[in-house]
Structure formats: C-alpha cells, structure tokens
Design an enzyme around this catalytic site. Structure first.
Site, PDB file in Angstrom:
ATOM      1  N   ASP A  30       0.866  -1.180   0.000  1.00 28.96           N
ATOM      2  CA  ASP A  30       0.000   0.000   0.000  1.00 28.96           C
ATOM      3  C   ASP A  30       0.904   1.231   0.000  1.00 28.96           C
ATOM      4  OD1 ASP A  30      -2.096   1.724  -0.095  1.00 28.96           O
ATOM      5  OD2 ASP A  30      -3.208   0.873   1.575  1.00 28.96           O
TER       6      ASP A  30
HETATM    7  C1  BGC Z   1      -5.020   3.352   0.080  1.00 30.71           C
HETATM    8  C2  BGC Z   1      -5.241   2.309  -0.995  1.00 30.71           C
HETATM    9  C3  BGC Z   1      -5.118   2.940  -2.352  1.00 30.71           C
HETATM   10  C4  BGC Z   1      -3.747   3.573  -2.461  1.00 30.71           C
HETATM   11  C5  BGC Z   1      -3.458   4.162  -3.814  1.00 30.71           C
HETATM   12  C6  BGC Z   1      -3.757   4.161  -0.150  1.00 30.71           C
HETATM   13  O1  BGC Z   1      -3.688   5.239   0.687  1.00 30.71           O
HETATM   14  O2  BGC Z   1      -4.978   2.721   1.330  1.00 30.71           O
HETATM   15  O3  BGC Z   1      -6.495   1.714  -0.829  1.00 30.71           O
HETATM   16  O4  BGC Z   1      -5.332   1.978  -3.344  1.00 30.71           O
HETATM   17  O5  BGC Z   1      -3.656   4.599  -1.488  1.00 30.71           O
HETATM   18  O6  BGC Z   1      -4.180   5.311  -4.047  1.00 30.71           O
END
Ligand code: BGC
Length: 742
Positions: free
Chosen positions: A270
């Site tokens: 993530d």
């Molecule tokens: C979130 C994810 C997301 C990623 C990319 C993160 O902050 O937890 O769910 O896909 O950002 O935008």
C-alpha cells in the site's frame, strides 16, 4: 509474448533495470495533474528513477496516457511498457453507489455490472488496472473505510469479491486463466491483505489484533474468493497483524498468501507501506525495510525509494538473492504480458470511445437502477411511497440540492455530472418546496484541509434564516422529506469518527421540522451505519440512501415515489449507539448469554443500552409484505465424509399489493464444537422477485463444507453434532430447523 521470450527479456535486463520495474511512481511525476491519494515521498525521485519506473498510479485520460506511454517507450531500453493503475472504486465517471451500499443490495450481479461499466470507461481512458475490490471485513462503524467494503459478513463479502473481480476482468477461462487483453477489461487488485478492516478503536491505520482462527475463518475468505476469481494483483495492508506490518510479514505474505492461498499474481505494497515499517519500528532504515518487504514477496514498492535505492546494494552484499528480485520482476512482466501491453502498449486508450462511453445513457441508467436497489428502508409507518397526486411534499435538508453524493473514493467522478434530489424533482416536473434548512456540519474540525468544500455552519444569523425558511416550508406541506446525514468526506480513508451521530445543526433542523409537521420521512445519507436512535424513534419513515452516486437523486425519487420498491438489506448492522461498536450479528457464544427481558445481573449485557443493534444485519423493509413458510429440511441426519447434503426449503409469498423483491437468507448455527462458534452464520441467500399474491419456493443445499471451520487443532474441517438452520428475511429470523451430522 511467449513465456520463453519473457525469460530472455529478463536475462537481458541489468540489475538496475530490474529493480526499477519494482518501483511505482505517481502520475504527478509524469504530468502535472496526476492524482495523489497519500503523503508524497519527501525525497523525490531522480530523473533516471522516473524514466525507468515500471508502473504508474493516478493518471487518467486516453490522450494523456498514450502520450506518457509513447515518450516512456522511446527511452525504455527494452521497450517494456508501463502499466497505468488508479483507484476506480465505485465507478470511473459514471459513479455507482458506494461499495457498502452495493453490499446491501444482496445482489452480486449488480456489483458485477457496476465493475463492468467502470472497466469499460476507465479502459477507454487508458487505464490498465484498478486498486479494487477492497474486500476487507468490517465490524466497526467508526472506521471511515467501511464505505469501501461490502460489510460485516464473510460469505456476503466473498460473493461480492468474486463478482466485482469478474466485472473488471471477465470470467475465468476453462483453463483457469483470465483474458486481460479483451477490450474494455482491466485488471483487478484485491486489497488490503490482511485484516485492514479491523483497526483497534476504529482508527484508520491502527494496530490489528486478531486470533489466527478469526483471521482464517472470518477475514481470509473474501480475499480467497477474489483470488479464486482470478484477481491479477493484491495490495498489502498498512496495519500490523500479530505485531508485524503486512508488507514485511513473511509468514502472512509467503506461507499463507502464496503457499496456502495459492496467489500467483503481483503483490503491491500500500501507499508508502514499505517505508512505514520505519515508523512501525520494525526496520532501522529504508534498506532494512526493503529487505523485509522483498523477502515477504512484495513485488511493487508504491511511491517510496526503499526498493530503488537499496535493493541493488542488498544483492551486491549478498544479503538478498538476485533470484528473489527476478521472481518479482517476472510477475510484473507477466502481468504486462497478460494485458497484451508488449504488442499494444496503449491497450484500449481511445479518445473517441472515451467520448461515447463515459456517462452514456446506458451507464447512467444502470447506475440509477443499481442505486435504487441499494436503499434500505429502515422504517415506514404507512407514509411511503409518496403519492404522485394531491400530496404536497416539502424537500428539506442540506442534501436536497447537494451533488456531493458520490462517495469519498470517486476520484474522477464529477459533481456537475451528478443528479441531486432537487435535479430529479425538476426532471419529473414536481414543483415541490425545497429548502436547505442547515449546513451539513457544525464545524470543520478535522476537515480543514478541504477548505470551502465542506459545508459547515459559519454564522448564527445565516443558520437561523435557513432554519426559519425550512420551518415555513414544512408547515405548509402534507409531508416532509428530510435529507440528512454525513458529508461525502466524512467517510473514506483517514476519516474515522468517534461520534457517529448526525451533526447537531442537522438535528436542530430535524426537531424544528418535526415540531410543525409530524409526517417526516428521512432520506439518510452516509458512508457508514450511524447512530440514528432519535431519528428512528420520531420520523415516520427512514430510508438509508448511503452515497448513491451519479444518478443518486433520480434513484431516490424513484424509490420515494414508488416507481421502485426498496429491496435492500443491511450489510452492516446499525448500532444502537457508538458504545456498542463493534457490533455484528455473527458474534461468538459467550458463557453468560443474555436475552432481552432476563433479570439476572451477571450476564453479558450493558446496564444502559440493549445488546441488540438498532437495525441488524440482513434487515430491510419493502412496500409490500412477504410471508415465509416454516423451514422444511429434507432429512434430519447426514453422515460425515460421505458427500451428503441437507436441503432447506421455504415457500415465500408476496402478501401485499405491490410487486417486490425479497432476500431470503440462510443461517447456520453449530450447537457444540471443539471451539466456540458464532451464534449464527450466513451461508446462502437468494433475492427473488414476486408479484402480489405470487409465491415461490426457495431451496438451499447445505453441504458439509458449509459446516467447516478452523477447529481446536487448527484444521479446517467439520465436526459431528447438531446444527440449527434458519431461513428468513433478516439475521434475527427464528424460523428454525435442526439436523445432525453423524
Ligand atoms: C489506500 C489504498 C489505495 C492507495 C493508492 C492508499 O492510501 O490505502 O487503498 O489503493 O492509497 O491510491
């Protein structure tokens, strides 16, 4: 490209080039308006890192992405294309209701159609992969990301997980592969592995404490369902589990995910989660974080310099083997190959198609139908549906004219393309009184970064004026539709709330309107279950409309005026109060169970509030009534290990005057086992449409694997003994039959 060619390509690549494939940068580095959804890396990337990075997130638009890809390929030494990824959660530009609302439809095909449309639109806009579905099980309404999940039940979540993956990617072929080259299809990324939906105290990014048994029985099934449906990628979670952050958790990511769950695709961290291992205090520096993550089989480093600045020295110093890097790179090359990007690096990016497809009539119509099917009628004292003639209805509240109703994760949805309730009334030719009544929020605490985007009460005189206008409109009406609830940005990522009530300014409006007109119908907007005790006690009807999407206003009017009969059921319990959270129907048996009315002190209960949520999982009303016959079991015993099954049948009759749909739900309770079991568990559901007076038989087949769980020896198996079967229209049904597994 053949596998052999990919191998040759890998052999041709330098170590630096390979490591750069593992870097994902945000589109902001390649263009000016890339979408940034997390804290940007402070170090910044070098020109070389940007030019060699393997994947990109957050940029969209056919012309733009074609341009970026073309320029990139001119410099890429092996002409390895980029993959363009983004968060397309409940739609690209045609926004569907938020995933939690979709869960309430109890209709996985609805979510599948939504994902198909999202894929079609975003593929035309040049995207190759979406960071969806989020299949995290959720039990705590304080957590802002419950809006991104399909709710509190492992079985329901699993059915939605596979349907959404199929919507984006298409069904798996007979040989188990997925054809991601198909026009209008994009790859899916299931997230966030694992158990991100269980942060302590409902606070985003917080620690997760779960027993391994709970992890396995309740949390892993929905990820497994997405994997089995062919999800091409998987994202790690931010949280620790058993005190280890997922991105550095070898046992979780290798032993469980790769070996046991047989996930063969790409794993992405993530946002900055590899680097955050420093904050977690399990890595001294970025180099150690990189080592932990690559050893845990995390292939892509999302927007940090951990991999691109440290893996090379880790390999050269003999700490990390190059074979580990090769494995990760190969998985990424394979994904690029599956998407057909070596032959066609632009895939479906097409400006003409973008114009024709995005927000086309068909997509809007599907979004409208879907939204109406996600609204949960929580209460109705003979006031809904509204009459089309002769009834004077006032539409009051801060959400009547608002178009901020597409949910927190609709990054590319546009408000000016969204239909508010007021817009829908106009389109229907209804000249109803409309009044705002109050701001959405009392203040902008915690939301300051949104500036004027959040609508909060700034000035007492203006607030008094709004209130007065609303009271006047309410006085003159036969009935009032009050559109109350949360602002779009009050749920979603980093949007946990400790008070899940309705803001005071809106409650003042509710009281003031109710004082002059008892016929109040509340249309409740939210990204989570809220504490609505007072509203539920005093309003004559309550319709939960969530964050309904682009066609939200039209769908609300369709349901309020009876063109669509509400048929959704809660996918997540509405707590009595926040003090009860987490509250969910499939809790464990305790040693001191309490039933309403019991007088003993030493029972598992509260002194001041009931145990029962205000509205439980599986609950929801209709404009018609249904009768479900006593459950009929085909036999009373089945023999373990013989592949035998029991069928549980009921007859469902529409006993009212409107056509409607009922969700018939099957729950099972294990009476005694080697470990404590849930008080009941959903094991099947069927949504059926019935004309007035019509009846249908619904039959569920109960097989032995539906009785299996992680037993005392950590084996996933069934145990002999008695089981109760419940078939009804909510998780509280007492329509019971009993059989024994011998
Ligand atoms: C979130 C994810 C997301 C990623 C990319 C993160 O902050 O937890 O769910 O896909 O950002 O935008």
């Amino acid at each position: 490209m053949e596998k052999q060619k990919l191998q040759e390509l890998l052999l041709d690549m330098s170590l630096t080039e390979k490591i750069e494939q593992l870097l994902q940068i945000s589109g902001a580095y390649l263009e000016n308006e890339g979408m940034v959804t997390g804290p940007e890396n402070t170090v910044g990337f070098t020109q070389e890192e940007v030019e060699l990075a393997g994947t990109v997130l957050g940029s969209v638009g056919a012309a733009k992405l074609r341009g970026i890809q073309k320029k990139y390929l001119e410099k890429q030494p092996h002409r390895i294309p980029l993959i363009f990824m983004a968060d397309i959660i409940n739609g690209y530009r045609t926004i569907f209701p938020i995933p939690l609302a979709q869960g309430c439809s109890f209709d996985p095909q609805l979510a599948c159609r939504g994902a198909e449309i999202a894929a079609r639109e975003s593929a035309a806009a040049g995207l190759h992969l979406t960071f969806s579905p989020m299949v995290d099980l959720v039990r705590d309404a304080r957590w802002g990301r419950v809006m991104e999940s399909t709710g509190e039940d492992p079985y329901l979540n699993s059915r939605f997980a596979e349907a959404i993956v199929e919507g984006y990617q298409g069904k798996k072929c007979d040989d188990g592969s997925v054809d991601l080259k198909k026009r209008g299809k994009i790859a899916a990324c299931v997230k966030h592995f694992a158990a991100y939906g269980a942060p302590a105290a409902g606070r985003d990014y917080n620690t997760v404490e779960l027993s391994e048994r709970t992890l396995r029985d309740d949390y892993l099934p929905s990820y497994q369902a997405a994997i089995d449906a062919g999800a091409a990628m998987l994202m790690t979670s931010f949280n620790t589990l058993d005190r280890i952050p997922s991105s550095g958790n070898r046992r979780l990511m290798r032993d469980i995910l790769r070996d046991e769950m047989r996930f063969k695709g790409v794993v992405i961290s993530d946002w900055a989660a590899i680097e955050e291992m420093l904050n977690h205090g399990i890595a001294e520096d970025r180099k150690e974080a990189a080592k932990l993550a690559i050893e845990a089989c995390v292939d892509i480093d999302l927007v940090t310099t951990c991999y691109c600045r440290n893996l090379e020295s880790l390999v050269k110093e003999g700490i990390v083997s190059e074979a580990l890097i090769d494995e990760a790179v190969m998985r990424i090359l394979e994904l690029k190959n599956q998407l057909g990007l070596f032959e066609n690096p632009y895939k479906d990016a097409d400006e003409q198609e973008e114009k024709e497809l995005i927000l086309c009539k068909e997509h809007r119509l599907e979004a409208r139908k879907a939204a109406a099917d996600t609204f949960v009628l929580l209460k109705n004292e003979n006031i809904l549906p509204l009459k089309k003639d002769g009834q004077k209805v006032a539409f009051i509240g801060p959400h009547v004219e608002s178009r901020k109703i597409i949910g927190a994760w609709s990054l590319f949805g546009k408000e000016e393309e969204t239909v508010s309730i007021a817009d829908a009334l106009k389109a229907r030719g209804i000249a109803a009184a409309v009044a705002k009544g109050s701001a959405v929020l009392d203040d902008n605490r915690g939301l300051e970064m949104f500036g004027d985007y959040v609508d909060y009460q700034k000035d007492a005189a203006a607030a008094a004026e709004l209130l007065e206008e609303a009271v006047t409109a309410a006085k003159e009406a036969d009935a009032v539709v009050l559109a109350l609830g949360e602002h779009r940005v009050q749920s979603g990522e980093a949007a946990s709330r400790a008070d899940i009530g309705i803001p005071e300014c809106q409650m003042e409006l509710f009281d003031a309107v109710l004082a002059v007109n008892p016929n109040v119908i509340v249309a409740l907007f939210s990204g989570r279950p809220l504490d609505i005790r007072k509203i539920s006690a005093k309003a004559r009807a309550v319709l939960a409309v969530w964050q309904p999407g682009t066609e939200g206003g039209n769908a609300i009017a369709d349901v309020l005026y009876g063109d669509v009969n509400p048929s959704a059921k809660l996918a997540m319990s509405f707590p009595w109060s926040v003090g009860q959270v987490p509250v969910y129907y499939n809790e464990m048996h305790t040693g001191r169970p309490y039933k309403e009315g019991m007088k003993d002190k030493y029972l598992s209960k509260y002194l001041d509030i009931p145990n029962r949520p205000l509205y439980p999982f599986g609950y929801g009303l209709s404009y018609t009534t249904f009768e479900i016959s006593p459950v009929r079991l085909s036999c009373n015993t089945i023999v373990r290990g013989q592949g035998e099954s029991v069928s549980a049948g009921v007859t469902v009759k529409n006993t009212g005057t409107a056509a409607g749909k009922e969700v018939v739900q099957l729950y099972i309770r294990d009476h005694a086992a080697s470990v404590a079991r849930p008080v009941r568990e959903l094991k099947g559901f069927e949504k059926i449409a019935l004309a007035p007076g019509e009846e249908k038989e619904v039959i569920f087949t109960i097989t032995e694997d539906m009785l299996s769980f992680t037993n005392i020896d950590m084996e996933f198996t069934s145990e002999v003994g008695a089981y109760s079967v419940y078939v009804g229209n909510s998780s509280e049904t007492e329509n019971e039959g009993v059989f024994t597994l011998i």
